[in-house]
Scaffold this motif. Sequence first.
Motif, mmCIF file in Angstrom:
data_model
loop_
_atom_site.group_PDB
_atom_site.id
_atom_site.type_symbol
_atom_site.label_atom_id
_atom_site.label_comp_id
_atom_site.label_asym_id
_atom_site.label_seq_id
_atom_site.Cartn_x
_atom_site.Cartn_y
_atom_site.Cartn_z
ATOM 1 N N ILE A 149 0.875 -1.177 0.000
ATOM 2 C CA ILE A 149 0.000 0.000 0.000
ATOM 3 C C ILE A 149 0.910 1.225 0.000
ATOM 4 O O ILE A 149 1.650 1.446 0.967
ATOM 5 N N PRO A 150 0.893 1.982 -1.082
ATOM 6 C CA PRO A 150 1.823 3.119 -1.143
ATOM 7 C C PRO A 150 1.434 4.200 -0.140
ATOM 8 O O PRO A 150 0.268 4.293 0.257
ATOM 9 N N LYS A 151 2.434 4.971 0.243
ATOM 10 C CA LYS A 151 2.137 6.095 1.150
ATOM 11 C C LYS A 151 1.980 7.337 0.281
ATOM 12 O O LYS A 151 2.954 7.972 -0.104
ATOM 13 N N ILE A 182 -6.420 4.161 -11.853
ATOM 14 C CA ILE A 182 -5.605 3.010 -11.435
ATOM 15 C C ILE A 182 -4.181 3.499 -11.221
ATOM 16 O O ILE A 182 -3.563 4.043 -12.148
ATOM 17 N N ILE A 183 -3.657 3.302 -10.026
ATOM 18 C CA ILE A 183 -2.263 3.678 -9.760
ATOM 19 C C ILE A 183 -1.422 2.403 -9.857
ATOM 20 O O ILE A 183 -1.678 1.431 -9.152
ATOM 21 N N GLY A 184 -0.449 2.407 -10.761
ATOM 22 C CA GLY A 184 0.371 1.225 -10.994
ATOM 23 C C GLY A 184 0.031 0.588 -12.314
ATOM 24 O O GLY A 184 -1.124 0.646 -12.769
ATOM 25 N N THR A 382 -0.613 -1.659 -6.952
ATOM 26 C CA THR A 382 0.767 -1.298 -6.630
ATOM 27 C C THR A 382 1.626 -2.477 -6.179
ATOM 28 O O THR A 382 2.708 -2.269 -5.644
ATOM 29 N N GLY A 383 1.144 -3.690 -6.402
ATOM 30 C CA GLY A 383 2.007 -4.848 -6.213
ATOM 31 C C GLY A 383 2.018 -5.434 -4.816
ATOM 32 O O GLY A 383 1.169 -5.124 -3.974
ATOM 33 N N PHE A 384 3.036 -6.268 -4.575
ATOM 34 C CA PHE A 384 3.050 -7.121 -3.381
ATOM 35 C C PHE A 384 4.417 -7.151 -2.697
ATOM 36 O O PHE A 384 5.439 -6.939 -3.334
ATOM 37 N N PRO A 435 12.432 -21.237 -5.890
ATOM 38 C CA PRO A 435 12.382 -20.669 -7.245
ATOM 39 C C PRO A 435 11.101 -19.886 -7.480
ATOM 40 O O PRO A 435 10.148 -20.015 -6.720
ATOM 41 N N PHE A 436 11.083 -19.102 -8.562
ATOM 42 C CA PHE A 436 9.844 -18.511 -9.056
ATOM 43 C C PHE A 436 9.464 -19.357 -10.269
ATOM 44 O O PHE A 436 10.189 -19.383 -11.251
ATOM 45 N N ALA A 437 8.367 -20.066 -10.166
ATOM 46 C CA ALA A 437 8.027 -21.040 -11.203
ATOM 47 C C ALA A 437 6.518 -21.198 -11.249
ATOM 48 O O ALA A 437 5.798 -20.540 -10.510
#
Length: 542
Positions: A149-151, A182-184, A382-384, A435-437
């Motif tokens: 959560i962006p500030k 939409i932000i991001g 805004t991602g994770f 890994p990222f898979a």
Amino acid sequence: MTTQHTDYDAIAIGAGFAGLALIHYLREAGLSIRVFDKAADIGGTWTWNRYPGAMTDSESYYYCLTFSRELLQEWSWTRRYPDWKETHNYFHFVADKCDMWPHIQLNTEIVSADYQQDSAHWLITTAAGDTFTCKYFISGMGMISEPVIPKIKGMDTFKGPLFHSSRWPQEDLDYAGKRVGIIGAGATTVQMLPVMAKTAKSVTVFHRTPNFILPAMQQPMTPEWEKEIKENYDEIVTKCRNHIFGMAFDTAEGRKAVETSPEERQRIFEEKWTGSFRWVFETFEDLLSDPEANKMASQFIIDKMKERIEDPAIAEILVPKLEDYPLFAKRPPLDHGYLEAYSRDNVHLIDIKDREPIVEITETGVRTTENHYEFDIIVLATGFKAYTGALEAFPIRGVSGQTLREKWQQQSKSIMGVCVADFPNMFIVTGPQAPFANLPTSIEQNVIWITNCIKKMESEGYDVVSPRQEAEDEWTAHTAEIHNQTLMAEGDKVNSWMMGANLEDKAPRVLIYFGGANNYYDRMDESANQGYPELEFEKRTG
Ligand code: NAP
């Protein structure tokens, strides 16, 4: 040894793929298990991420659990990439068919997990103040689940709905005819925009870093395709197990982009431009390792993106430049009409990086250095806090009383992403330095390793399994060494979540094992075959 009774042999948090896999494998091993989830439904990511257009980026037929051949044969996917509703239906099919519901407790948030040194048990506390004990505590909370959560100044003053994309209102927000900001502009927005733009009055995207965007190329599942898949499921499962990203992809057959003539390279790039991440793995084998090859692939994507964007001014903002960063230093989104959506009159793109940064959110919209934009709804896409966020969101305390959050301030260390020193009898499904898979593949491989380790504990009468510090140091050093040889190490230049470089309160770090998921799964098998040399097993007597 203390023979104190526990409420369950194992408690897991997270009723997504990991929770269901744990129920299957641990129940088969004769253990009692309870899976808690704060959501009102099972499905993990696919319960939280109900934004319009939410869809898998793995192809359906290998984005699933494989422990039952019957499940694989009986379930029918309707298309190449299922949306969240179809995946949600799949989760219910698995839980119903395998009678998993008695093991699942929804609407239950866990607020602390404490290792009890005396009993060698874990004490789990819920938000309602209930406590449960178990011998084995397992996180199935997912590696992309805790939102960033962006500030932004004034965020609490906005009068309309304002929420993170992964917390889409479960009552299904009506955005038709509304003005949406939409932000991001990552993978989530790439999926969300084209769907929202169809009925919203307007959609305005506040954009910072351009992405290399690959086409998804959705397709319906035809009866012939389904038949072919179902006749070859064993081979598909084996392919995933042996692929560097856990996907049922073919290899690039030893082809290198840098050793191929420009004409032939272009021909192969074009021929394989058939959607999904396949293109990255089935064209040439050096795209993610050789900077020159990576540039060739990047240029191809840049050209393809430009072909689809009508307005050169929009392309200037959306399309990465070759010198910006290597392909895959940021995870590329898959697109279902995102680029074309910017040709619509009701879609607007604001460059908040170079032209008009956001100053504040007001009661009625977003103020940049140049303008004020009025909205009815604002979505934070805004991602994770990838890999560690969910594990740090509430206190998980090990032997020393230190929390995972405290331990991971500088480095997010683990043993293969499944165990952490100082946290006995605790396991993580796809934790940091795994890994990222294709996630269901990694999840199932992790759960098999965890189950076999627990089986050893139970059959040999052990009370405590403690991850060894030296094994954690060794895995961390190994993961860092590999990471630093890859082009993904440049992710810190572009706020990549794959390095935690998108977090304001932490330095970028090595979060992912990039040595190949297949090699990682081999390493896990080797560990199990050797009796888990990374772990110390203890019997408490007296
Ligand atoms: P993301 O890729 O991390 O994108 C976040 C976006 O928000 C970026 O454009 C970022 O800009 C921007 N941003 C962050 N903080 C900001 C701030 N304070 N002000 C303005 N902009 C800000 O997040 P995501 O789109 O949710 O995707 C994350 C990951 O989730 C994906 O890479 C993928 O692995 C997974 N995911 C999967 C699927 C799927 O498989 N179907 C779908 C969606 C997501 P910068 O880039 O400049 O930082």
